[in-house]
Design a protein around this motif. Structure first.
Motif, PDB file in Angstrom:
ATOM      1  N   PRO A 389      44.243  52.769 -23.125  1.00 18.54           N
ATOM      2  CA  PRO A 389      43.428  53.391 -24.327  1.00 18.54           C
ATOM      3  C   PRO A 389      43.129  52.188 -25.416  1.00 18.54           C
ATOM      4  O   PRO A 389      42.110  52.034 -25.990  1.00 18.54           O
ATOM      5  CB  PRO A 389      44.025  54.413 -24.874  1.00 18.54           C
ATOM      6  N   GLU A 390      44.277  51.303 -25.356  1.00 18.97           N
ATOM      7  CA  GLU A 390      44.076  49.802 -26.291  1.00 18.97           C
ATOM      8  C   GLU A 390      43.093  49.211 -25.788  1.00 18.97           C
ATOM      9  O   GLU A 390      42.377  48.695 -26.531  1.00 18.97           O
ATOM     10  CB  GLU A 390      45.528  49.462 -26.317  1.00 18.97           C
ATOM     11  N   ARG A 391      43.105  48.756 -24.542  1.00 19.29           N
ATOM     12  CA  ARG A 391      42.011  48.090 -23.881  1.00 19.29           C
ATOM     13  C   ARG A 391      40.723  48.601 -24.078  1.00 19.29           C
ATOM     14  O   ARG A 391      39.669  47.748 -24.316  1.00 19.29           O
ATOM     15  CB  ARG A 391      42.339  48.060 -22.461  1.00 19.29           C
ATOM     16  N   ILE A 392      40.508  50.034 -24.070  1.00 14.32           N
ATOM     17  CA  ILE A 392      39.272  50.321 -24.100  1.00 14.32           C
ATOM     18  C   ILE A 392      38.679  50.249 -25.640  1.00 14.32           C
ATOM     19  O   ILE A 392      37.691  49.915 -25.781  1.00 14.32           O
ATOM     20  CB  ILE A 392      39.393  51.958 -23.807  1.00 14.32           C
ATOM     21  N   ALA A 393      39.658  50.665 -26.684  1.00 13.96           N
ATOM     22  CA  ALA A 393      39.406  50.324 -28.098  1.00 13.96           C
ATOM     23  C   ALA A 393      38.816  48.967 -28.449  1.00 13.96           C
ATOM     24  O   ALA A 393      37.965  48.595 -29.040  1.00 13.96           O
ATOM     25  CB  ALA A 393      40.662  50.919 -28.769  1.00 13.96           C
ATOM     26  N   ASN A 394      39.892  48.008 -27.681  1.00 13.05           N
ATOM     27  CA  ASN A 394      39.548  46.686 -27.902  1.00 13.05           C
ATOM     28  C   ASN A 394      38.220  45.949 -27.406  1.00 13.05           C
ATOM     29  O   ASN A 394      37.418  45.292 -27.958  1.00 13.05           O
ATOM     30  CB  ASN A 394      40.581  45.703 -27.583  1.00 13.05           C
ATOM     31  N   LYS A 395      37.859  46.465 -26.150  1.00 16.45           N
ATOM     32  CA  LYS A 395      36.711  46.045 -25.516  1.00 16.45           C
ATOM     33  C   LYS A 395      35.583  46.671 -26.326  1.00 16.45           C
ATOM     34  O   LYS A 395      34.348  46.260 -26.320  1.00 16.45           O
ATOM     35  CB  LYS A 395      36.798  46.460 -24.203  1.00 16.45           C
ATOM     36  N   ALA A 396      35.434  47.906 -26.791  1.00 20.46           N
ATOM     37  CA  ALA A 396      34.589  48.661 -27.488  1.00 20.46           C
ATOM     38  C   ALA A 396      34.347  47.923 -28.779  1.00 20.46           C
ATOM     39  O   ALA A 396      33.222  47.736 -29.209  1.00 20.46           O
ATOM     40  CB  ALA A 396      34.915  50.033 -27.663  1.00 20.46           C
ATOM     41  N   LEU A 397      35.491  47.384 -29.197  1.00 23.31           N
ATOM     42  CA  LEU A 397      35.088  46.695 -30.732  1.00 23.31           C
ATOM     43  C   LEU A 397      34.262  45.495 -30.479  1.00 23.31           C
ATOM     44  O   LEU A 397      33.709  45.318 -30.930  1.00 23.31           O
ATOM     45  CB  LEU A 397      36.542  46.435 -31.270  1.00 23.31           C
ATOM     46  N   GLY A 398      34.480  45.075 -29.136  1.00 20.00           N
ATOM     47  CA  GLY A 398      33.503  43.611 -28.688  1.00 20.00           C
ATOM     48  C   GLY A 398      32.304  44.132 -28.805  1.00 20.00           C
ATOM     49  O   GLY A 398      31.244  43.311 -28.796  1.00 20.00           O
ATOM     50  N   LYS A 399      31.800  45.355 -28.439  1.00 22.60           N
ATOM     51  CA  LYS A 399      30.526  45.730 -28.251  1.00 22.60           C
ATOM     52  C   LYS A 399      30.124  46.374 -29.395  1.00 22.60           C
ATOM     53  O   LYS A 399      28.765  47.037 -29.446  1.00 22.60           O
ATOM     54  CB  LYS A 399      30.847  46.731 -26.943  1.00 22.60           C
ATOM     55  N   GLY A 400      30.609  46.304 -30.617  1.00 26.01           N
ATOM     56  CA  GLY A 400      30.294  46.809 -32.068  1.00 26.01           C
ATOM     57  C   GLY A 400      30.714  48.328 -31.992  1.00 26.01           C
ATOM     58  O   GLY A 400      29.805  49.039 -32.733  1.00 26.01           O
ATOM     59  N   LEU A 401      31.655  48.984 -31.495  1.00 24.21           N
ATOM     60  CA  LEU A 401      31.961  50.391 -31.575  1.00 24.21           C
ATOM     61  C   LEU A 401      33.417  50.603 -31.764  1.00 24.21           C
ATOM     62  O   LEU A 401      34.382  49.829 -31.152  1.00 24.21           O
ATOM     63  CB  LEU A 401      31.857  51.212 -30.410  1.00 24.21           C
ATOM     64  N   ILE A 402      33.788  50.967 -33.116  1.00 25.90           N
ATOM     65  CA  ILE A 402      35.112  51.457 -33.475  1.00 25.90           C
ATOM     66  C   ILE A 402      35.463  52.915 -32.996  1.00 25.90           C
ATOM     67  O   ILE A 402      34.910  53.734 -33.514  1.00 25.90           O
ATOM     68  CB  ILE A 402      35.185  51.225 -35.099  1.00 25.90           C
ATOM     69  N   CYS A 403      36.310  52.723 -32.009  1.00 25.58           N
ATOM     70  CA  CYS A 403      37.138  54.228 -31.732  1.00 25.58           C
ATOM     71  C   CYS A 403      38.611  53.998 -31.941  1.00 25.58           C
ATOM     72  O   CYS A 403      39.200  52.810 -31.798  1.00 25.58           O
ATOM     73  CB  CYS A 403      36.621  54.535 -30.337  1.00 25.58           C
ATOM     74  N   ARG A 404      39.382  55.162 -31.611  1.00 24.44           N
ATOM     75  CA  ARG A 404      41.048  54.922 -31.992  1.00 24.44           C
ATOM     76  C   ARG A 404      41.680  55.527 -30.555  1.00 24.44           C
ATOM     77  O   ARG A 404      41.312  56.635 -30.058  1.00 24.44           O
ATOM     78  CB  ARG A 404      41.158  55.948 -33.029  1.00 24.44           C
TER      79      ARG A 404
END
Length: 443
Positions: A389-404
């Motif tokens: 989950p942490e990896r998903i959130a971090n990679k999504a952040l790089g794509k311009g999406l904040i999730c938790r």
């Protein structure tokens, strides 16, 4: 990195990647110091439901700041905006009448209700009624009392919970049901377990029970079918007040103004925060139903006062912003939009559930989560060392999406103004991100 001490932050990620320093927001997007935009799929922390630059909310702050920016609510003095807000909150509440008490946060509000209950029982000749019941996986705050109420393992870091804080079963049917057990049967079993706990502890030692209509920070866990219908008579039987913690669910997140209405809690009091000011100013509120409000007034009169309060509780600036935020939710179509786009949002969650490592997608209104597992049939969790989950959130952040990331789940709670096109964009990024992360770790 040198000046800020970060709470609730994965420090390994922080030390590796550094913080995201934000400068401003527009609509449902926030922008960092480099000008990069991020769609905030968590409304800040569930609270920025009208977006980050609503002109009416900003103007309400400016107007009130020019007129009367700050005062307390002690010694019988109170700002006119605070009186108006109290009347509005009672009008919106499920109660026919009552009283409103103000704090600066949801944590402070829940903590205050604990003291209210302790004072009430003590003044009524039952000083032994001090135990507080919550549920496993519940979240009620970070003060010493509310952290004790919060049924999360991390509070062991502080030597909590304190004695007298009890955690009943978590009403998560998918995770905790027995083989062949229906939702109704599961709810009835949890109700029997609750009653057994009350009897074992002694009904005359229980001060109250606090419940989130949907366990938000526990991973967006709606109650199992019939859960509140099953526990409510038990609490009434033993004279135990039911407090609805609506810090996350209040003011429209579930598609109803109150989660208590959505799930028929019929509480004795409601705790609100977050959406009350649309995230534009700190505020918490306790809405006391008529019986509890009258009882607390009576014992406070006997004690000559209710000896508790916060300097900024009932702040006139916060009250003015809250009045405007409630107007925006009601009259600018935000609650209507939650209801309109919720089917699209829930369909997007269902799409994530088709992933081979997704165990359950769950949600209501505009709050949802997908829980990741190593095996769909056994529901066994993923290896925690992989930090999926942490990896998903971090990679999504790089794509311009904040999730938790929350435990083994990814949690979403977008602003009430989100469009169907933005919902589609959000889930497209998540689908792509999940595929890349599981590929990266060789799963």
């Amino acid at each position: 990195m040198e000046s800020v001490f970060h709470g609730f932050t994965d420090l390994e990620t922080l030390n590796r990647d550094g913080p995201v320093v934000l400068t401003h927001g527009e609509g449902i997007h926030v922008f960092d110091v480099n000008g990069k935009a991020y769609m905030d799929a968590n409304s800040g922390l569930w609270n920025n439901v009208a977006g980050f630059n609503h002109p009416g909310l900003i103007e309400a702050i400016c107007q009130q700041a020019r007129r009367f920016p700050g005062y307390h609510a002690f010694f019988g003095r109170v700002a006119d905006t605070t009186v108006a807000l109290s009347e509005k909150l009672l009008q919106l509440s499920p109660f026919e009448s009552g009283r409103v008490y103000y704090t600066n946060s949801g944590s402070e509000a829940n903590d205050t209700v604990v003291k209210m209950l302790w004072m009430l029982h003590r003044r009524n000749g039952q000083p032994q009624r001090r135990k507080i019941i919550t549920r496993l996986n519940a979240y009620h705050g970070v003060t010493v009392a509310t952290a004790s109420m919060t049924g999360k393992a991390y509070n062991a870091e502080f030597g909590l919970p304190l004695p007298g804080f009890l955690h009943a079963d978590c009403p998560h049917y998918w995770r905790f049901a027995r083989p062949g057990e229906s939702e109704q049967e599961f709810s009835l079993r949890l109700a029997r377990s609750l009653e057994e706990m009350i009897i074992k502890e002694g009904p005359d030692t229980i001060a109250g029970m606090f419940c989130e209509p949907v366990q938000g920070a526990g991973g967006v866990i709606p109650p199992s079918e019939g859960y509140f219908e099953a526990i409510r008579p038990i609490l009434r039987k033993y004279g135990i007040p039911l407090i609805a913690d609506e810090v996350i669910t209040g003011f429209g997140r579930t598609g109803e103004m109150w989660g208590s209405v959505k799930y028929d809690l019929q509480p004795d009091a409601i705790v609100a925060s977050k959406c009350i000011t649309a995230g534009y100013f700190p505020m918490g509120a306790i809405i006391l139903g008529p019986a509890l409000g009258e009882a607390l007034t009576r014992v406070s009169e006997a004690a000559e006062e209710f000896p508790h309060g916060f300097t900024a509780g009932g702040n006139p600036l916060a009250s003015a912003v809250a009045l405007k935020a409630l107007e925006v939710i009601e009259t600018e179509g935000l609650l209507d939009n939650v209801r309109r786009v919720s089917p699209r949002f829930l369909a997007g969650l269902k799409g994530l559930a088709e992933h081979c490592y997704a165990g359950e997608a769950r949600g209501v209104g505009l709050m949802g989560a997908v829980e990741l597992v190593s095996d769909k049939n056994s529901k066994a969790p993923l290896d925690g060392r992989l930090q999926i989950p942490e990896r998903i959130a971090n990679k999504a952040l790089g794509k311009g999406l904040i999730c938790r990331p929350l435990g083994q789940a990814i949690v979403l709670g977008p602003p009430f103004i989100i469009t169907e096109a933005q919902i589609d964009e959000m889930f497209a990024i998540l689908q792509e991100t999940m595929a890349e992360v599981f590929s990266d770790v060789g799963l």
